[in-house]
Scaffold this motif. Structure first.
Motif, PDB file in Angstrom:
ATOM      1  N   MET A   1       0.833  -1.192   0.000  1.00  0.00           N
ATOM      2  CA  MET A   1       0.000   0.000   0.000  1.00  0.00           C
ATOM      3  C   MET A   1       0.878   1.257   0.000  1.00  0.00           C
ATOM      4  O   MET A   1       1.835   1.332   0.754  1.00  0.00           O
ATOM      5  CB  MET A   1      -0.912   0.001   1.254  1.00  0.00           C
ATOM      6  CG  MET A   1      -2.078   0.962   1.139  1.00  0.00           C
ATOM      7  SD  MET A   1      -3.090   1.059   2.646  1.00  0.00           S
ATOM      8  CE  MET A   1      -3.622  -0.634   2.859  1.00  0.00           C
ATOM      9  N   ASN A   3       1.773   5.319   0.486  1.00  0.00           N
ATOM     10  CA  ASN A   3       1.404   6.414   1.395  1.00  0.00           C
ATOM     11  C   ASN A   3       0.262   7.228   0.789  1.00  0.00           C
ATOM     12  O   ASN A   3       0.149   7.322  -0.436  1.00  0.00           O
ATOM     13  CB  ASN A   3       2.602   7.347   1.606  1.00  0.00           C
ATOM     14  CG  ASN A   3       3.610   6.774   2.590  1.00  0.00           C
ATOM     15  OD1 ASN A   3       3.580   5.582   2.915  1.00  0.00           O
ATOM     16  ND2 ASN A   3       4.501   7.626   3.057  1.00  0.00           N
ATOM     17  N   PHE A   4      -0.574   7.790   1.636  1.00  0.00           N
ATOM     18  CA  PHE A   4      -1.638   8.641   1.110  1.00  0.00           C
ATOM     19  C   PHE A   4      -2.126   9.634   2.167  1.00  0.00           C
ATOM     20  O   PHE A   4      -1.894   9.456   3.366  1.00  0.00           O
ATOM     21  CB  PHE A   4      -2.825   7.810   0.601  1.00  0.00           C
ATOM     22  CG  PHE A   4      -3.547   7.009   1.656  1.00  0.00           C
ATOM     23  CD1 PHE A   4      -4.565   7.571   2.422  1.00  0.00           C
ATOM     24  CD2 PHE A   4      -3.222   5.676   1.890  1.00  0.00           C
ATOM     25  CE1 PHE A   4      -5.230   6.826   3.390  1.00  0.00           C
ATOM     26  CE2 PHE A   4      -3.885   4.929   2.860  1.00  0.00           C
ATOM     27  CZ  PHE A   4      -4.897   5.503   3.610  1.00  0.00           C
ATOM     28  N   VAL A   5      -2.795  10.677   1.670  1.00  0.00           N
ATOM     29  CA  VAL A   5      -3.566  11.589   2.517  1.00  0.00           C
ATOM     30  C   VAL A   5      -5.028  11.362   2.171  1.00  0.00           C
ATOM     31  O   VAL A   5      -5.392  11.363   0.991  1.00  0.00           O
ATOM     32  CB  VAL A   5      -3.206  13.066   2.246  1.00  0.00           C
ATOM     33  CG1 VAL A   5      -4.075  13.990   3.090  1.00  0.00           C
ATOM     34  CG2 VAL A   5      -1.725  13.307   2.518  1.00  0.00           C
ATOM     35  N   PHE A   6      -5.853  11.114   3.163  1.00  0.00           N
ATOM     36  CA  PHE A   6      -7.297  11.064   2.924  1.00  0.00           C
ATOM     37  C   PHE A   6      -7.948  12.110   3.812  1.00  0.00           C
ATOM     38  O   PHE A   6      -7.828  12.065   5.038  1.00  0.00           O
ATOM     39  CB  PHE A   6      -7.874   9.674   3.233  1.00  0.00           C
ATOM     40  CG  PHE A   6      -9.367   9.623   2.990  1.00  0.00           C
ATOM     41  CD1 PHE A   6      -9.861   9.523   1.698  1.00  0.00           C
ATOM     42  CD2 PHE A   6     -10.274   9.724   4.033  1.00  0.00           C
ATOM     43  CE1 PHE A   6     -11.240   9.504   1.455  1.00  0.00           C
ATOM     44  CE2 PHE A   6     -11.647   9.705   3.806  1.00  0.00           C
ATOM     45  CZ  PHE A   6     -12.124   9.592   2.507  1.00  0.00           C
ATOM     46  N   HIS A   7      -8.626  13.031   3.161  1.00  0.00           N
ATOM     47  CA  HIS A   7      -9.279  14.104   3.919  1.00  0.00           C
ATOM     48  C   HIS A   7     -10.479  14.564   3.109  1.00  0.00           C
ATOM     49  O   HIS A   7     -10.344  15.305   2.143  1.00  0.00           O
ATOM     50  CB  HIS A   7      -8.311  15.266   4.145  1.00  0.00           C
ATOM     51  CG  HIS A   7      -8.864  16.316   5.054  1.00  0.00           C
ATOM     52  ND1 HIS A   7      -8.424  17.612   5.094  1.00  0.00           N
ATOM     53  CD2 HIS A   7      -9.851  16.250   5.996  1.00  0.00           C
ATOM     54  CE1 HIS A   7      -9.111  18.296   5.989  1.00  0.00           C
ATOM     55  NE2 HIS A   7      -9.986  17.492   6.553  1.00  0.00           N
ATOM     56  N   ASP A 210      -0.207  -4.644  -3.747  1.00  0.00           N
ATOM     57  CA  ASP A 210      -0.617  -5.064  -2.407  1.00  0.00           C
ATOM     58  C   ASP A 210      -1.712  -4.139  -1.881  1.00  0.00           C
ATOM     59  O   ASP A 210      -1.497  -3.317  -1.004  1.00  0.00           O
ATOM     60  CB  ASP A 210       0.604  -5.035  -1.480  1.00  0.00           C
ATOM     61  CG  ASP A 210       0.463  -6.038  -0.341  1.00  0.00           C
ATOM     62  OD1 ASP A 210      -0.694  -6.346   0.033  1.00  0.00           O
ATOM     63  OD2 ASP A 210       1.490  -6.509   0.158  1.00  0.00           O
ATOM     64  N   LEU A 256     -11.809   7.573  -1.430  1.00  0.00           N
ATOM     65  CA  LEU A 256     -11.577   6.404  -0.594  1.00  0.00           C
ATOM     66  C   LEU A 256     -10.999   5.232  -1.382  1.00  0.00           C
ATOM     67  O   LEU A 256     -10.090   4.543  -0.919  1.00  0.00           O
ATOM     68  CB  LEU A 256     -12.917   5.981   0.024  1.00  0.00           C
ATOM     69  CG  LEU A 256     -12.843   4.968   1.125  1.00  0.00           C
ATOM     70  CD1 LEU A 256     -12.185   5.580   2.348  1.00  0.00           C
ATOM     71  CD2 LEU A 256     -14.237   4.475   1.475  1.00  0.00           C
TER      72      LEU A 256
ATOM     73  N   THR B  10     -12.043  14.108   9.740  1.00  0.00           N
ATOM     74  CA  THR B  10     -10.670  13.783  10.172  1.00  0.00           C
ATOM     75  C   THR B  10      -9.741  13.633   8.965  1.00  0.00           C
ATOM     76  O   THR B  10     -10.065  12.939   8.010  1.00  0.00           O
ATOM     77  CB  THR B  10     -10.648  12.477  10.994  1.00  0.00           C
ATOM     78  OG1 THR B  10     -11.495  12.618  12.137  1.00  0.00           O
ATOM     79  CG2 THR B  10      -9.237  12.141  11.450  1.00  0.00           C
ATOM     80  N   LYS B  11      -8.609  14.274   9.061  1.00  0.00           N
ATOM     81  CA  LYS B  11      -7.590  14.163   8.006  1.00  0.00           C
ATOM     82  C   LYS B  11      -6.648  13.015   8.353  1.00  0.00           C
ATOM     83  O   LYS B  11      -6.088  12.978   9.453  1.00  0.00           O
ATOM     84  CB  LYS B  11      -6.808  15.486   7.945  1.00  0.00           C
ATOM     85  CG  LYS B  11      -5.678  15.552   6.952  1.00  0.00           C
ATOM     86  CD  LYS B  11      -5.056  16.945   7.056  1.00  0.00           C
ATOM     87  CE  LYS B  11      -3.885  17.152   6.134  1.00  0.00           C
ATOM     88  NZ  LYS B  11      -3.321  18.516   6.358  1.00  0.00           N
ATOM     89  N   ILE B  12      -6.500  12.073   7.420  1.00  0.00           N
ATOM     90  CA  ILE B  12      -5.628  10.921   7.652  1.00  0.00           C
ATOM     91  C   ILE B  12      -4.336  11.084   6.855  1.00  0.00           C
ATOM     92  O   ILE B  12      -4.373  11.297   5.642  1.00  0.00           O
ATOM     93  CB  ILE B  12      -6.327   9.608   7.207  1.00  0.00           C
ATOM     94  CG1 ILE B  12      -7.618   9.374   7.988  1.00  0.00           C
ATOM     95  CG2 ILE B  12      -5.365   8.417   7.326  1.00  0.00           C
ATOM     96  CD1 ILE B  12      -7.436   9.042   9.447  1.00  0.00           C
ATOM     97  N   LEU B  13      -3.218  10.981   7.551  1.00  0.00           N
ATOM     98  CA  LEU B  13      -1.915  10.944   6.878  1.00  0.00           C
ATOM     99  C   LEU B  13      -1.371   9.550   7.093  1.00  0.00           C
ATOM    100  O   LEU B  13      -1.042   9.174   8.227  1.00  0.00           O
ATOM    101  CB  LEU B  13      -0.986  11.994   7.484  1.00  0.00           C
ATOM    102  CG  LEU B  13      -1.461  13.440   7.286  1.00  0.00           C
ATOM    103  CD1 LEU B  13      -0.676  14.398   8.166  1.00  0.00           C
ATOM    104  CD2 LEU B  13      -1.317  13.828   5.826  1.00  0.00           C
ATOM    105  N   PHE B  14      -1.303   8.774   6.021  1.00  0.00           N
ATOM    106  CA  PHE B  14      -1.044   7.345   6.143  1.00  0.00           C
ATOM    107  C   PHE B  14       0.272   6.962   5.477  1.00  0.00           C
ATOM    108  O   PHE B  14       0.507   7.295   4.319  1.00  0.00           O
ATOM    109  CB  PHE B  14      -2.185   6.576   5.464  1.00  0.00           C
ATOM    110  CG  PHE B  14      -2.180   5.086   5.739  1.00  0.00           C
ATOM    111  CD1 PHE B  14      -3.050   4.550   6.685  1.00  0.00           C
ATOM    112  CD2 PHE B  14      -1.322   4.239   5.060  1.00  0.00           C
ATOM    113  CE1 PHE B  14      -3.057   3.178   6.938  1.00  0.00           C
ATOM    114  CE2 PHE B  14      -1.315   2.866   5.321  1.00  0.00           C
ATOM    115  CZ  PHE B  14      -2.186   2.335   6.254  1.00  0.00           C
ATOM    116  N   GLY B  15       1.093   6.224   6.205  1.00  0.00           N
ATOM    117  CA  GLY B  15       2.263   5.624   5.581  1.00  0.00           C
ATOM    118  C   GLY B  15       3.571   5.894   6.293  1.00  0.00           C
ATOM    119  O   GLY B  15       3.639   6.636   7.281  1.00  0.00           O
ATOM    120  N   HIS B 240       3.248  -4.331   4.582  1.00  0.00           N
ATOM    121  CA  HIS B 240       1.955  -4.220   3.894  1.00  0.00           C
ATOM    122  C   HIS B 240       0.844  -4.986   4.623  1.00  0.00           C
ATOM    123  O   HIS B 240      -0.317  -4.586   4.583  1.00  0.00           O
ATOM    124  CB  HIS B 240       2.084  -4.640   2.434  1.00  0.00           C
ATOM    125  CG  HIS B 240       2.915  -3.675   1.650  1.00  0.00           C
ATOM    126  ND1 HIS B 240       2.488  -2.412   1.352  1.00  0.00           N
ATOM    127  CD2 HIS B 240       4.183  -3.764   1.160  1.00  0.00           C
ATOM    128  CE1 HIS B 240       3.436  -1.766   0.691  1.00  0.00           C
ATOM    129  NE2 HIS B 240       4.474  -2.569   0.570  1.00  0.00           N
TER     130      HIS B 240
END
Lengths: 388, 388
Positions: A1, A3-7, A210, A256, B10-15, B240
């Motif tokens: 997976m 990296n990402f920003v989801f907002h 993945d 999403l 909510t802001k998600i910063l993922f990774g 992952h």
């Protein structure tokens, strides 16, 4: 997976009877509103009066910008920008489908800008500030009601371009499935195909191996798009069929499904945009043709992925990979035929001789969207797969 | 599909590598922060230093409130509220799992309140305003990083209660799967079971018969919870696998899966809360036992729904409904056993003779959560299904 920003801060009010909240939801963002809508359906259905009443009851002064057409034009958005400026509008209200919402977003972006709004689409200017947008959705498909994108056509240049920016998320979107019960069968199907095409773009263009979280989401949404569309065509008044289609199309492109996939492209949309720019075909109709051609053209390169999709969607069992790929494409084609979608360029009234012209038209957007693989030669090859 | 409001800002910063953004993300909300964390893992892993450095580099003054335990206590949150007030804290930073984030939320709610924070949990006071919360998640499971809920235990009264309010959404949550690579196997599994239990509560308690959008989402997330947990147990350093588990658990309880289901209850959580309140068992461990007992107790009433789940999750084929239901429960039990979860009250060290006492403890929360069906008699009956 990746990296990402989801907002995604858009507030969704979903269900029967929610239209009446458009007034207070909009009043929270300003006192002078511009109501953007399309050609005739909003007034015919009585929604126009309901929305206007809600806005006025909430204390809003309302200017209007109607007559948005399918494949909406930047020239028409410019007129809306003028109206909004003259009337000192503080908030834009869109009441319609993707074309109307995209026009509203362009007006929201264009009003505070000191340059022509098209420069956002060509990448010549960056977006700094926008007016707030609220929406009442009346057509399931585009996903614009909960995302940060917009697509407009420039008739003068023959370009249909898309642009996205986080500031373009609507503040509130009202999704009442009841309002879509009068959408005719062809537009219902084109909306479902639009949602499916968004999901397939992501599913098939990610280079990340993945992504099981996103894969299950996308497979479920594709399955739902088809099943809900079938229900709506069988009984246009099936509220829950309409509800499933409306929420599915919204989730298909609200950020999403793509979050975590890394860089994904819109190579199918790239080509369809040229069809719409040159021939004004409905977006969903164009997507049906292009996605079939694209799947056939990618049959070898993406065979494994297409087969995985088919095994999940159509329970194809343990067929060998090549057979599963072929069966998956055939099943998608069968479904498109079953909802009376066009399947070939010929079905759209576009002659094979026009392929070079269409391929050439994709150059501009391919450059803006950085789709280096989508050379005119490759686009032409895909378009030849749309002839069969 | 029922009417719903979906609004998750909510802001998600993922990774990987996202931890360093906690400073600027928090500084956007204030200048004086309270850093909330747990007992030892944050300092052992070096994360504590990284987070503190990021906060200070961003210009924040940082007070601290450490030592949050599993099944966090309201008494400890009260101490955090005192510290936050004394230090004139403007923003709360949680660094940990669900217990730490829930404690941070309680502090955020309690600081501006003119009454004791527990009154929110007992329904005696309503929430009007909160301090902003940012989080660094280090344990996948609770979903608190992207939702509006919190759960605390009141040792004085023997109550473990949950409370939710839209103001409790964290502003930003940072999800770096790498930080969970050191989580031991039992806690990894308990987190996955927590996510599964959230999904099963929704899947099995909705009374809406027409929820195919949500059903496909939930089935996909349950499948991913199991698959990702298996990967993490096989290789704790599988980035992952950790990423899939972290994002799955977040999506399981961020409002998306329940939107449109109508009123859903938490009858399994109700009972587990009493186990945790009385015996301090880890939440995920308690949930494993309760969800098995609950499935067995509902085998007849919810057979059709359980069988549908099993057909999707385990490809059970066209077995007859009763057999499919039994097989589904057996397959879930097998999976729980495979990740070394406790399967019975006995496995948790709780004697059968305690069943009346546990059932009696559920009264208070059943009243607050309005779970009229969860009478002590019915709870006791479910608990007897947890003995086998």
């Amino acid at each position: 997976m990746h990296n990402f920003v989801f907002h995604n801060p858009t507030k969704i009010l979903f269900g029967q009877g929610t239209i009446k909240t458009i007034g207070p939801e909009t009043r929270a963002w300003g006192k002078r509103a511009l109501l953007v809508y399309g050609r005739s359906s909003l007034k015919q259905s009585g929604l126009y009066e309901q929305i206007l009443a809600s806005l006025r009851t909430a204390g809003l002064e309302v200017a209007e910008h109607g007559d948005v057409r399918a494949n909406p034009l930047v020239a028409h958005a410019r007129q809306g920008i003028d109206t909004a400026r003259t009337q000192h509008v503080e908030v834009i209200v869109a009441a319609g489908g993707g074309s109307v919402i995209d026009t509203a977003k362009a007006i929201a972006a264009g009003v505070p800008a000191e340059h022509d709004v098209w420069k956002f689409f060509t990448g010549k200017k960056s977006l700094k500030t926008v007016l707030p947008v609220t929406t009442v959705l009346t057509l399931a498909g585009s996903g614009s009601e909960m995302n940060s994108g917009m697509v407009l056509t420039n008739e003068a240049t023959g370009e249909k371009f898309g642009f996205g920016h986080r500031l373009l998320h609507p503040k509130t979107s009202i999704l009442d499935p009841q309002t879509t019960c009068t959408v005719p069968p062809d537009q219902t199907a084109f909306g479902a195909i639009d949602a499916i095409s968004h999901l397939l773009e992501f599913y098939l263009t990610t280079a990340d191996p993945d992504t099981s979280v996103q894969d299950r989401l996308m497979e479920g949404l594709i399955e739902n798009s088809m099943a809900a569309c079938d229900r709506c065509l069988q009984d246009p008044l099936d509220y829950h069929g309409r509800a499933n289609l409306m929420w599915t199309a919204c989730l298909a492109l609200n950020g999403l499904t793509a979050a975590g996939l890394g860089r994904v492209g819109f190579p199918m949309h790239l080509i369809e945009h040229s069809l719409s720019a040159l021939y004004d075909v409905p977006h969903g109709a164009g997507m049906a043709v292009i996605l079939l051609g694209w799947l056939r053209a990618q049959q070898t390169a993406l065979g494994k992925r297409i087969a995985s999709l088919g095994r999940r969607l159509f329970a194809l069992g343990e067929a060998d990979p090549q057979l599963a790929t072929e069966q998956t494409i055939a099943r998608i084609a069968d479904w498109l035929a079953s909802v009376n979608a066009p399947l070939t360029l010929n079905d759209l009234g576009i002659p094979a001789a026009d392929i070079p012209r269409i391929a050439d038209n994709t150059r501009g957007l391919a450059r803006v969207w950085r789709l280096a693989d989508s050379t005119p030669e490759r686009v032409a090859a895909i378009l030849r797969h749309c002839l069969a």
